[in-house]
Scaffold this motif. Structure first.
Motif, PDB file in Angstrom:
ATOM      1  N   LEU A   8       8.600  33.058  22.758  1.00  0.00           N
ATOM      2  CA  LEU A   8       8.578  34.513  22.827  1.00  0.00           C
ATOM      3  C   LEU A   8       9.341  35.101  21.647  1.00  0.00           C
ATOM      4  N   LEU A   9       8.799  36.171  21.114  1.00  0.00           N
ATOM      5  CA  LEU A   9       9.436  36.878  20.015  1.00  0.00           C
ATOM      6  C   LEU A   9      10.681  37.588  20.548  1.00  0.00           C
ATOM      7  N   SER A  10      11.746  37.498  19.810  1.00  0.00           N
ATOM      8  CA  SER A  10      12.971  38.190  20.216  1.00  0.00           C
ATOM      9  C   SER A  10      12.685  39.683  20.366  1.00  0.00           C
ATOM     10  N   PRO A  11      13.135  40.299  21.464  1.00  0.00           N
ATOM     11  CA  PRO A  11      12.923  41.748  21.616  1.00  0.00           C
ATOM     12  C   PRO A  11      13.518  42.558  20.465  1.00  0.00           C
ATOM     13  N   ILE A  12      14.599  42.077  19.880  1.00  0.00           N
ATOM     14  CA  ILE A  12      15.216  42.779  18.747  1.00  0.00           C
ATOM     15  C   ILE A  12      14.290  42.727  17.539  1.00  0.00           C
ATOM     16  N   VAL A  13      13.752  41.541  17.252  1.00  0.00           N
ATOM     17  CA  VAL A  13      12.810  41.389  16.136  1.00  0.00           C
ATOM     18  C   VAL A  13      11.569  42.229  16.403  1.00  0.00           C
ATOM     19  N   HIS A  14      11.063  42.173  17.635  1.00  0.00           N
ATOM     20  CA  HIS A  14       9.876  42.960  18.018  1.00  0.00           C
ATOM     21  C   HIS A  14      10.119  44.447  17.779  1.00  0.00           C
ATOM     22  N   ASP A  15      11.247  44.957  18.255  1.00  0.00           N
ATOM     23  CA  ASP A  15      11.567  46.375  18.083  1.00  0.00           C
ATOM     24  C   ASP A  15      11.702  46.750  16.609  1.00  0.00           C
ATOM     25  N   ASN A  16      12.294  45.861  15.803  1.00  0.00           N
ATOM     26  CA  ASN A  16      12.427  46.129  14.370  1.00  0.00           C
ATOM     27  C   ASN A  16      11.064  46.218  13.698  1.00  0.00           C
ATOM     28  N   ILE A  17      10.157  45.318  14.078  1.00  0.00           N
ATOM     29  CA  ILE A  17       8.798  45.345  13.524  1.00  0.00           C
ATOM     30  C   ILE A  17       8.112  46.652  13.901  1.00  0.00           C
ATOM     31  N   LEU A  18       8.209  47.025  15.169  1.00  0.00           N
ATOM     32  CA  LEU A  18       7.570  48.271  15.625  1.00  0.00           C
ATOM     33  C   LEU A  18       8.142  49.478  14.893  1.00  0.00           C
ATOM     34  N   GLN A  19       9.449  49.497  14.742  1.00  0.00           N
ATOM     35  CA  GLN A  19      10.083  50.621  14.047  1.00  0.00           C
ATOM     36  C   GLN A  19       9.606  50.684  12.595  1.00  0.00           C
ATOM     37  N   ARG A  20       9.489  49.520  11.978  1.00  0.00           N
ATOM     38  CA  ARG A  20       9.088  49.453  10.576  1.00  0.00           C
ATOM     39  C   ARG A  20       7.651  49.906  10.360  1.00  0.00           C
ATOM     40  N   TYR A  21       6.751  49.513  11.263  1.00  0.00           N
ATOM     41  CA  TYR A  21       5.332  49.770  11.038  1.00  0.00           C
ATOM     42  C   TYR A  21       4.762  50.937  11.816  1.00  0.00           C
ATOM     43  N   SER A  22       5.515  51.501  12.738  1.00  0.00           N
ATOM     44  CA  SER A  22       5.009  52.681  13.429  1.00  0.00           C
ATOM     45  C   SER A  22       5.283  53.934  12.610  1.00  0.00           C
ATOM     46  N   ALA A  23       6.132  53.817  11.601  1.00  0.00           N
ATOM     47  CA  ALA A  23       6.492  54.965  10.771  1.00  0.00           C
ATOM     48  C   ALA A  23       5.870  54.875   9.385  1.00  0.00           C
ATOM     49  N   VAL A  24       4.797  54.087   9.238  1.00  0.00           N
ATOM     50  CA  VAL A  24       4.144  53.973   7.937  1.00  0.00           C
ATOM     51  C   VAL A  24       3.679  55.353   7.498  1.00  0.00           C
ATOM     52  N   GLY A  25       3.991  55.699   6.264  1.00  0.00           N
ATOM     53  CA  GLY A  25       3.591  57.009   5.766  1.00  0.00           C
ATOM     54  C   GLY A  25       4.682  58.059   5.945  1.00  0.00           C
ATOM     55  N   THR A  26       5.739  57.711   6.655  1.00  0.00           N
ATOM     56  CA  THR A  26       6.846  58.623   6.852  1.00  0.00           C
ATOM     57  C   THR A  26       7.845  58.419   5.722  1.00  0.00           C
ATOM     58  N   PHE A  27       8.328  59.514   5.152  1.00  0.00           N
ATOM     59  CA  PHE A  27       9.278  59.432   4.058  1.00  0.00           C
ATOM     60  C   PHE A  27      10.654  59.077   4.614  1.00  0.00           C
ATOM     61  N   ARG A  28      11.290  58.083   4.013  1.00  0.00           N
ATOM     62  CA  ARG A  28      12.658  57.721   4.371  1.00  0.00           C
ATOM     63  C   ARG A  28      13.474  57.669   3.094  1.00  0.00           C
ATOM     64  N   GLN A  29      14.525  58.450   3.053  1.00  0.00           N
ATOM     65  CA  GLN A  29      15.379  58.467   1.874  1.00  0.00           C
ATOM     66  C   GLN A  29      16.276  57.235   1.894  1.00  0.00           C
ATOM     67  N   VAL A  30      16.320  56.527   0.779  1.00  0.00           N
ATOM     68  CA  VAL A  30      17.193  55.358   0.650  1.00  0.00           C
ATOM     69  C   VAL A  30      18.430  55.782  -0.099  1.00  0.00           C
ATOM     70  N   ILE A  31      19.570  55.507   0.493  1.00  0.00           N
ATOM     71  CA  ILE A  31      20.847  55.908  -0.120  1.00  0.00           C
ATOM     72  C   ILE A  31      21.524  54.693  -0.681  1.00  0.00           C
TER      73      ILE A  31
END
Length: 115
Positions: free
Chosen positions: A92-115
């Motif tokens: 099973l995929l770690s829920p933490i890894v799963h959530d990170n993947i979802l966060q990363r790819y559900s916001a495709v096209g959203t601008f995120r400022q890198v500081i």
């Protein structure tokens, strides 16, 4: 362990195990004994995924999914239909890894400022 009693395989086929999230993730897929090819993951849960597969894959065949920034994840083919493959992760995929993947790819096209 007989494949029919494998809890990961059974869990991957049960929507109740974990929510399946529809998304689009570029990935690499490699079947046992084959060469890696570019693919796109269409849905993902902690127990499995479905992805584009131009190569015919067979039930019970082992494969490895590589998502950007992650090591290869071993899985077993559960079904293949019209160039789409459904697979159950060997672990099973770690829920933490799963959530990170979802966060990363559900916001495709959203601008995120890198500081």
């Amino acid at each position: 362990m007989p494949i029919s009693s494998d809890p990961y395989r059974l869990a991957s086929q049960e929507d109740r195990c974990a929510p399946r999230t529809r998304l689009t993730i570029p990935a690499t897929l490699r079947a046992s004994g084959g060469r890696a090819f570019q693919s796109v993951v269409h849905d993902l849960s902690i127990s499995g995924f479905s992805a584009a597969s131009i190569n015919r894959m067979h039930e019970g065949q082992m494969c490895w999914l590589t998502l950007p920034g992650l090591e290869s994840l071993q899985a077993e083919v559960v079904w293949w239909d019209n160039c789409i493959v459904g697979c159950a992760f060997s672990e099973l995929l770690s829920p933490i890894v799963h959530d990170n993947i979802l966060q990363r790819y559900s916001a495709v096209g959203t601008f995120r400022q890198v500081i």
